[in-house]
Scaffold this motif. Structure first.
Motif, PDB file in Angstrom:
ATOM      1  N   UNK A  19      80.372  56.660  62.558  1.00 24.03           N
ATOM      2  CA  UNK A  19      81.100  55.852  62.749  1.00 24.03           C
ATOM      3  C   UNK A  19      82.158  55.814  61.096  1.00 24.03           C
ATOM      4  N   UNK A  20      83.782  55.207  61.381  1.00 25.27           N
ATOM      5  CA  UNK A  20      84.452  55.685  59.831  1.00 25.27           C
ATOM      6  C   UNK A  20      83.727  55.605  59.319  1.00 25.27           C
ATOM      7  N   UNK A  21      83.042  54.257  58.137  1.00 23.03           N
ATOM      8  CA  UNK A  21      82.440  54.103  57.175  1.00 23.03           C
ATOM      9  C   UNK A  21      80.993  55.284  56.863  1.00 23.03           C
ATOM     10  N   UNK A  22      80.654  56.099  58.036  1.00 23.49           N
ATOM     11  CA  UNK A  22      79.899  56.286  58.214  1.00 23.49           C
ATOM     12  C   UNK A  22      80.301  58.021  57.786  1.00 23.49           C
ATOM     13  N   UNK A  23      81.243  58.279  58.386  1.00 23.48           N
ATOM     14  CA  UNK A  23      81.881  59.522  57.370  1.00 23.48           C
ATOM     15  C   UNK A  23      82.507  59.347  56.746  1.00 23.48           C
ATOM     16  N   UNK A  24      82.689  58.771  55.765  1.00 25.45           N
ATOM     17  CA  UNK A  24      83.087  59.064  54.498  1.00 25.45           C
ATOM     18  C   UNK A  24      82.425  58.444  53.681  1.00 25.45           C
ATOM     19  N   UNK A  25      81.002  58.036  53.882  1.00 27.85           N
ATOM     20  CA  UNK A  25      79.713  58.452  52.652  1.00 27.85           C
ATOM     21  C   UNK A  25      79.051  59.695  53.001  1.00 27.85           C
ATOM     22  N   UNK A  26      78.813  59.987  54.302  1.00 25.14           N
ATOM     23  CA  UNK A  26      78.530  61.376  54.495  1.00 25.14           C
ATOM     24  C   UNK A  26      79.540  62.140  53.472  1.00 25.14           C
ATOM     25  N   UNK A  28      81.245  61.566  50.880  1.00 22.30           N
ATOM     26  CA  UNK A  28      80.313  61.840  49.535  1.00 22.30           C
ATOM     27  C   UNK A  28      79.400  62.216  49.124  1.00 22.30           C
ATOM     28  N   UNK A  29      78.134  61.840  50.079  1.00 20.45           N
ATOM     29  CA  UNK A  29      76.986  62.175  50.073  1.00 20.45           C
ATOM     30  C   UNK A  29      77.109  64.066  49.522  1.00 20.45           C
ATOM     31  N   UNK A  30      77.308  64.292  51.198  1.00 25.54           N
ATOM     32  CA  UNK A  30      78.085  65.852  50.908  1.00 25.54           C
ATOM     33  C   UNK A  30      77.782  66.581  49.574  1.00 25.54           C
ATOM     34  N   UNK A  31      79.497  66.396  49.004  1.00 25.56           N
ATOM     35  CA  UNK A  31      79.790  66.610  48.152  1.00 25.56           C
ATOM     36  C   UNK A  31      79.115  66.789  46.551  1.00 25.56           C
ATOM     37  N   UNK A  32      78.904  65.265  46.794  1.00 24.78           N
ATOM     38  CA  UNK A  32      77.764  65.360  45.662  1.00 24.78           C
ATOM     39  C   UNK A  32      76.780  66.276  46.073  1.00 24.78           C
ATOM     40  N   UNK A  33      75.552  66.294  46.806  1.00 19.51           N
ATOM     41  CA  UNK A  33      74.507  67.521  46.943  1.00 19.51           C
ATOM     42  C   UNK A  33      75.611  68.760  47.098  1.00 19.51           C
ATOM     43  N   UNK A  34      76.092  69.032  47.568  1.00 18.54           N
ATOM     44  CA  UNK A  34      76.841  70.632  47.349  1.00 18.54           C
ATOM     45  C   UNK A  34      76.845  71.099  46.039  1.00 18.54           C
ATOM     46  N   UNK A  35      77.553  69.344  45.350  1.00 25.62           N
ATOM     47  CA  UNK A  35      77.962  70.047  44.085  1.00 25.62           C
ATOM     48  C   UNK A  35      76.536  70.360  43.573  1.00 25.62           C
ATOM     49  N   UNK A  36      76.150  69.214  43.354  1.00 27.40           N
ATOM     50  CA  UNK A  36      74.546  69.559  42.385  1.00 27.40           C
ATOM     51  C   UNK A  36      73.777  70.410  42.859  1.00 27.40           C
ATOM     52  N   UNK A  37      73.872  71.360  44.243  1.00 33.45           N
ATOM     53  CA  UNK A  37      72.808  72.786  44.378  1.00 33.45           C
ATOM     54  C   UNK A  37      73.838  73.578  43.919  1.00 33.45           C
ATOM     55  N   UNK A  38      75.097  73.368  43.297  1.00 33.53           N
ATOM     56  CA  UNK A  38      76.243  74.791  43.050  1.00 33.53           C
ATOM     57  C   UNK A  38      76.007  74.634  41.886  1.00 33.53           C
ATOM     58  N   UNK A  39      75.512  74.108  40.863  1.00 31.78           N
ATOM     59  CA  UNK A  39      75.283  73.938  39.920  1.00 31.78           C
ATOM     60  C   UNK A  39      74.228  74.162  39.011  1.00 31.78           C
ATOM     61  N   UNK A  40      72.802  74.163  40.176  1.00 33.81           N
ATOM     62  CA  UNK A  40      71.619  73.986  39.807  1.00 33.81           C
ATOM     63  C   UNK A  40      71.606  76.117  40.247  1.00 33.81           C
ATOM     64  N   UNK A  41      72.617  76.460  40.969  1.00 31.70           N
ATOM     65  CA  UNK A  41      72.857  77.639  41.152  1.00 31.70           C
ATOM     66  C   UNK A  41      72.968  78.261  40.621  1.00 31.70           C
ATOM     67  N   UNK A  42      74.061  78.304  39.590  1.00 34.76           N
ATOM     68  CA  UNK A  42      75.378  78.594  38.693  1.00 34.76           C
ATOM     69  C   UNK A  42      74.518  79.108  37.344  1.00 34.76           C
ATOM     70  N   UNK A  43      74.112  77.285  37.290  1.00 34.02           N
ATOM     71  CA  UNK A  43      72.902  77.286  35.623  1.00 34.02           C
ATOM     72  C   UNK A  43      71.385  78.632  35.899  1.00 34.02           C
ATOM     73  N   UNK A  44      70.869  78.972  36.965  1.00 38.97           N
ATOM     74  CA  UNK A  44      70.044  80.511  36.914  1.00 38.97           C
ATOM     75  C   UNK A  44      70.393  81.506  36.921  1.00 38.97           C
TER      76      UNK A  44
END
Length: 75
Positions: A19-26, A28-44
C-alpha cells in the motif's frame, strides 16, 4: 544521487504491494541502500585509483636515512 533516486524508485515499486505506506517506506529504504552501495563502490574505486597514482606517478617513497624521495619502478 542518480543511484539513490533509482533505488528509491525500485523500493517504492516493491513496497507498493503493502500500500501507500509500504511504497513510502520502500522508497526510503531503497534510496538508503542504493546510496550505501554507491558509496562503497566509489570508495573502492577511489582507493584503487589513489594507490595506482601513488605507485606509478608520484615520488611517494622517502629514504629514512637521507630524506630523499624516489619512485619505485616495478621490473
Amino acid at each position: 544521487m542518480a543511484a539513490a533516486l533509482s533505488g528509491a524508485e525500485v523500493g517504492a515499486a516493491v513496497g507498493i504491494i503493502a500500500g501507500p505506506l509500504g511504497a513510502a517506506c520502500g522508497g526510503f529504504a531503497g534510496a538508503i541502500l542504493a546510496g550505501l552501495v554507491a558509496g562503497a563502490a566509489g570508495c573502492a574505486t577511489g582507493a584503487a585509483f589513489g594507490e595506482a597514482l601513488d605507485v606509478k606517478v608520484l615520488n611517494n617513497w622517502r629514504c629514512l636515512a637521507c630524506g630523499r624521495t624516489f619512485t619505485v619502478r616495478p621490473d
